[in-house]
Design a protein around this motif. Structure first.
Motif, PDB file in Angstrom:
ATOM      1  N   ILE A  61      28.783 -32.182  -4.483  1.00  0.00           N
ATOM      2  CA  ILE A  61      28.301 -30.805  -4.530  1.00  0.00           C
ATOM      3  C   ILE A  61      27.455 -30.482  -3.307  1.00  0.00           C
ATOM      4  O   ILE A  61      27.580 -29.410  -2.707  1.00  0.00           O
ATOM      5  CB  ILE A  61      27.519 -30.562  -5.836  1.00  0.00           C
ATOM      6  N   GLY A  85      32.206 -32.060  -8.387  1.00  0.00           N
ATOM      7  CA  GLY A  85      31.202 -32.598  -9.302  1.00  0.00           C
ATOM      8  C   GLY A  85      31.510 -33.983  -9.834  1.00  0.00           C
ATOM      9  O   GLY A  85      30.592 -34.756 -10.131  1.00  0.00           O
ATOM     10  N   LEU A  99      21.590 -30.893  -8.616  1.00  0.00           N
ATOM     11  CA  LEU A  99      22.967 -30.417  -8.662  1.00  0.00           C
ATOM     12  C   LEU A  99      23.030 -28.981  -9.165  1.00  0.00           C
ATOM     13  O   LEU A  99      23.827 -28.177  -8.670  1.00  0.00           O
ATOM     14  CB  LEU A  99      23.808 -31.329  -9.551  1.00  0.00           C
ATOM     15  N   LEU A 103      24.709 -26.048  -7.006  1.00  0.00           N
ATOM     16  CA  LEU A 103      25.811 -25.264  -7.571  1.00  0.00           C
ATOM     17  C   LEU A 103      25.457 -23.786  -7.649  1.00  0.00           C
ATOM     18  O   LEU A 103      26.271 -22.916  -7.321  1.00  0.00           O
ATOM     19  CB  LEU A 103      26.154 -25.778  -8.969  1.00  0.00           C
TER      20      LEU A 103
END
Length: 256
Positions: A61, A85, A99, A103
């Motif tokens: 990511i 991912g 993460l 994202l």
């Protein structure tokens, strides 16, 4: 960066694919060498969209944020597909908070640029790729956490999300390549069809349904399957096990 104008009447739509080896098309080899994957099939279904595939095998990511996102923004895509991912779930530095932030930035930036974004959450991995019990449970926990992050980002930015575990036929053996990690030609076709359906619900015109009839690819024989297991499968399991084993042991100790 691979740009492709699909051999069909073009609609002027610009399609960008971001992510890892699934986006690259690994698992769907073509006769002339290389990979096809879901991306050209999706571009064709969208009426000959101009496709740029930014996906890179092994990407995580953070790599999409740092390298692929700027390239995607330069294209001003109408549609972006983000599949990433799984590589993060198999690393020892798995950090859900980081993460989520990455994202959120990737998806939020694309949406702010006027792009229709489709992403995907992941299937029940052990139903396709068998792992020893502790590793299976450790990976399942990581995938569940990743899926929660993907759901959160999709809700926050009101983007489409494909639930791979709910795609009809996804758990059949024919849907997976010899490595059981990447979709086969059929699997990529199933994925392209599911993404097209999501795009349709978000107002993108889908000109034709993705066919599930497989043609034109290379089918690995028995020797190739054994060769993958010996020379790639076992070494891969050892590498990833080295990252997941400490996490699996910690989880066992917490339950003790």
């Amino acid at each position: 960066m691979r740009s492709v104008l699909v051999d069909a009447p073009t609609t002027g739509l610009v399609l960008a694919v971001l992510g890892d080896s699934v986006g690259v098309g690994i698992g769907d080899p073509v006769l002339g060498g290389g990979w096809r994957g879901f991306a050209p099939l999706l571009a064709e279904a969208l009426g000959g969209a101009r496709l740029t595939n930014l996906a890179v095998s092994g990407s995580r990511i953070g790599g999409v944020l740092e390298k692929q996102l700027p390239a995607a923004l330069a294209l001003r895509p109408d549609v972006a597909v983000l599949l990433v991912g799984m590589n993060d779930t198999m690393r020892s530095d798995f950090d859900p908070e980081r993460l989520l932030a990455d994202l959120d930035h990737v998806v939020g930036t694309l949406v702010a640029a006027g792009t229709t974004v489709i992403t995907a959450k992941y299937h029940d991995h052990h139903r396709v790729f068998r792992l020893p019990g502790p590793l299976r449970r450790a990976l399942a926990s990581r995938i569940a956490a990743l899926n929660d992050l993907l759901d959160t980002v999709a809700r926050e930015h009101r983007v489409g999300i494909v639930d791979l575990g709910q795609v009809p036929g996804i758990y059949t053996q024919a849907a997976w390549a010899v490595d059981r990690l990447h979709p086969s030609e059929l699997g990529h076709r199933l994925l392209a069809r599911a993404i097209a359906a999501q795009l349709g619900t978000f107002g993108t015109t889908v000109h034709k349904e993705v066919s599930l009839v497989c043609a034109g690819g290379r089918t690995p024989g028995r020797l190739a399957r054994w060769g993958w297991l010996v020379f790639k499968g076992v070494p891969w399991l050892c590498r990833r096990g080295g990252d997941l084993v400490p996490y699996a042991l910690a989880a066992l100790l917490r339950r003790a």
